[in-house]
Design an enzyme around this catalytic site. Structure first.
Site, PDB file in Angstrom:
ATOM      1  N   CYS A   1      -5.907  -4.367  -7.224  1.00  0.00           N
ATOM      2  CA  CYS A   1      -6.516  -5.561  -6.896  1.00  0.00           C
ATOM      3  C   CYS A   1      -7.931  -6.195  -6.886  1.00  0.00           C
ATOM      4  CB  CYS A   1      -6.012  -6.121  -5.753  1.00  0.00           C
ATOM      5  SG  CYS A   1      -7.054  -8.158  -4.980  1.00  0.00           S
TER       6      CYS A   1
ATOM      7  N   CYS B   1      -2.120  -7.924  -9.050  1.00  0.00           N
ATOM      8  CA  CYS B   1      -0.694  -7.841  -7.852  1.00  0.00           C
ATOM      9  C   CYS B   1       0.345  -8.077  -8.707  1.00  0.00           C
ATOM     10  CB  CYS B   1      -1.317  -8.016  -6.246  1.00  0.00           C
ATOM     11  SG  CYS B   1      -0.432 -10.268  -6.482  1.00  0.00           S
TER      12      CYS B   1
ATOM     13  N   CYS C   1       3.779   0.178  -0.438  1.00  0.00           N
ATOM     14  CA  CYS C   1       3.348   1.273  -1.574  1.00  0.00           C
ATOM     15  C   CYS C   1       2.224   1.184  -1.647  1.00  0.00           C
ATOM     16  CB  CYS C   1       4.397   0.959  -2.713  1.00  0.00           C
ATOM     17  SG  CYS C   1       3.815  -0.443  -3.863  1.00  0.00           S
TER      18      CYS C   1
ATOM     19  N   CYS D   1     -13.092  31.427 -12.999  1.00  0.00           N
ATOM     20  CA  CYS D   1     -13.760  31.074 -14.740  1.00  0.00           C
ATOM     21  C   CYS D   1     -11.992  30.752 -15.413  1.00  0.00           C
ATOM     22  CB  CYS D   1     -14.851  31.348 -15.042  1.00  0.00           C
ATOM     23  SG  CYS D   1     -15.023  31.110 -16.265  1.00  0.00           S
TER      24      CYS D   1
ATOM     25  N   ASN E   1     -13.096  26.772  -8.262  1.00  0.00           N
ATOM     26  CA  ASN E   1     -13.058  26.747  -9.950  1.00  0.00           C
ATOM     27  C   ASN E   1     -12.651  25.760 -10.921  1.00  0.00           C
ATOM     28  OD1 ASN E   1     -14.270  27.694 -11.855  1.00  0.00           O
ATOM     29  ND2 ASN E   1     -15.082  29.358 -10.968  1.00  0.00           N
TER      30      ASN E   1
ATOM     31  N   CYS F   1      -0.424  -3.567  -4.956  1.00  0.00           N
ATOM     32  CA  CYS F   1      -0.963  -4.338  -4.839  1.00  0.00           C
ATOM     33  C   CYS F   1      -1.981  -4.434  -4.562  1.00  0.00           C
ATOM     34  CB  CYS F   1      -0.188  -5.641  -3.959  1.00  0.00           C
ATOM     35  SG  CYS F   1      -0.225  -5.092  -2.417  1.00  0.00           S
TER      36      CYS F   1
END
Length: 423
Positions: free
Chosen positions: A390, A348, A383, A135, A200, A386
């Site tokens: 999309c 893209c 990568c 917490c 947590n 795109c």
């Protein structure tokens, strides 16, 4: 139909879906309603010395029309007397003997305090304990919660103290507000933990009201950091579960927590090494009834995969999770645009041109006069951007290219270079 029963460090449960220690498990009435709805277990809202809560306590972050993409709270542990909670735990376990009840505990880091509360709570018939070292607000300022959970020596010591008094399994709940969660996970194991749970909540501020300049939430015009949870934290939690699951020094079961909203999320946590999962925000958002779809969905998925038991799913993706230095530098994927499906929104192209590798060309089809998009594969680095931006399923796919050179990782490359240098 697959067998959904789990065994987490000797704690048996009819299914892997537990409610996390939080407002939904604040009372016997709530936990019994949850068991009636189908939840396999519940971690009772954290027990400890009496506290005072404030009002207001909750805030949510919405994103692109999705309500409660993230959830923030400044509520503390239970504000109900320990005797009342113990009475209700006893009554609930008596009524639902086959369901799992875990008692979440938080006290000062003193041996006698841990011995006292463990013995009192164990006497009412809980199936196990969860030590709340996570917490991040309120209790942390008093030396408990994440204040203890960020110090490996305190995690180990307090776990050992709890184990000295407990005959039931002890789960240690870890804070994500730390550089490397495996360090405190190892400390918990060194202290004798039978299992660990994570994550947590994360230190956070939900927002600021631009009209009043008050923080969200605020208490009479003043705010404080709280704990963040919900769908937004799932990737963080999934990584931490995976890191602990693949660490050979952390050889105890894991209870996965963090942004689990449906059976798919649960399955991902199980694949990454969790034996079971805990849910909070989704139940607060939609009610206890969501567990029905979770159970049905996971059952159907296991049947489709030909798995007889949910335990057969646990950890299956862990061997696939590694360090960056162990990834194949010569693996190659490229984007492929299906112009029959493409709606020519050009997202893209814009994303690639402005923020990536400028490898998507626009042109007009000579026969149809229709605008088209084409990826220059020699410039594409795979990568995925795109395909991510999309809006149309199937318009952009990533295809794997054949290996033209042998696989080689960065670590292998460095070892070869080091070998050459030494000769």
């Amino acid at each position: 139909m697959a067998d959904l029963r789990i065994n987490l460090a000797g704690i048996e449960s009819p299914n892997p879906f537990w409610l996390a220690s939080a407002p939904p498990t604040n009372s016997g009435y709530q936990v019994q309603r949850a068991f009636e709805a189908g939840w396999g277990g519940a971690v009772w809202k954290t027990l400890g010395d009496p506290i005072l809560n404030v009002s207001s306590r909750f805030a949510a972050v919405s994103f692109n029309g999705q309500r409660v993409a993230g959830f923030n709270n400044i509520e503390l542990i239970t504000d109900r007397p320990l005797d009342v909670n113990l009475k209700e735990i006893y009554e609930t376990k008596k009524r639902f003997p086959n369901h799992t009840i875990i008692a979440s505990l938080m006290v000062e880091p003193k041996q006698e305090k841990w011995h006292e509360i463990v013995k009192r709570v164990e006497a009412v018939g809980v199936d196990g304990f969860e030590l709340n070292f996570g917490c991040p607000h309120g209790m942390a300022e008093r030396g408990m919660g994440s204040a203890s959970g960020q110090v490996p020596a305190l995690v180990e010591k307090q776990t050992a103290w709890a184990k000295e008094a407990a005959t039931k399994p002890v789960i240690v709940k870890l804070t994500p507000n730390i550089t490397d969660i495996t360090v405190t996970a190892e400390a918990a194991v060194q202290g004798g933990a039978d299992a660990i749970s994570m994550i947590n909540t994360i230190n956070s501020l939900a927002g600021v009201d631009l009209n009043t300049w008050n923080t969200i939430p605020h208490v009479a015009g003043k705010g404080a950091h709280g704990g963040y949870c919900g769908p937004a934290v799932k990737p963080i939690a999934l990584n931490m579960v995976g890191e602990c699951a693949r660490n050979s020094h952390i050889n105890v079961p894991i209870s996965g927590i963090g942004g689990i909203s449906n059976w798919q999320d649960a399955a991902e946590f199980l694949l990454m090494g969790a034996t079971g999962v805990q849910v909070c925000t989704a139940a607060m958002h939609h009610g206890f009834g969501i567990v029905e779809d979770m159970i049905d969905g996971l059952n159907n998925y296991l049947d489709e995969k030909g798995l007889a038991s949910v335990m057969d799913l646990v950890g299956r993706s862990v061997p696939k999770y590694s360090d960056w230095g162990d990834l194949d530098l010569n693996y190659k994927i490229v984007a492929n645009i299906n112009n029959d499906v493409c709606i020519n929104c050009n997202k893209c192209h814009i994303a690639c041109e402005d923020t990536s590798h400028q490898c998507i060309d626009r042109y007009m089809d000579e026969d149809t006069g229709k605008p088209m998009l084409k990826v220059r594969e020699e410039d594409c680095v795979g990568c995925n951007l795109c395909s991510i931006v999309c809006p149309v399923d199937g318009a952009i796919t990533m295809k794997e290219l054949p290996h033209t050179v042998p696989a080689m990782t960065w670590n292998e490359r460095q070892a070869i270079l080091k070998s050459f240098a030494s000769n």
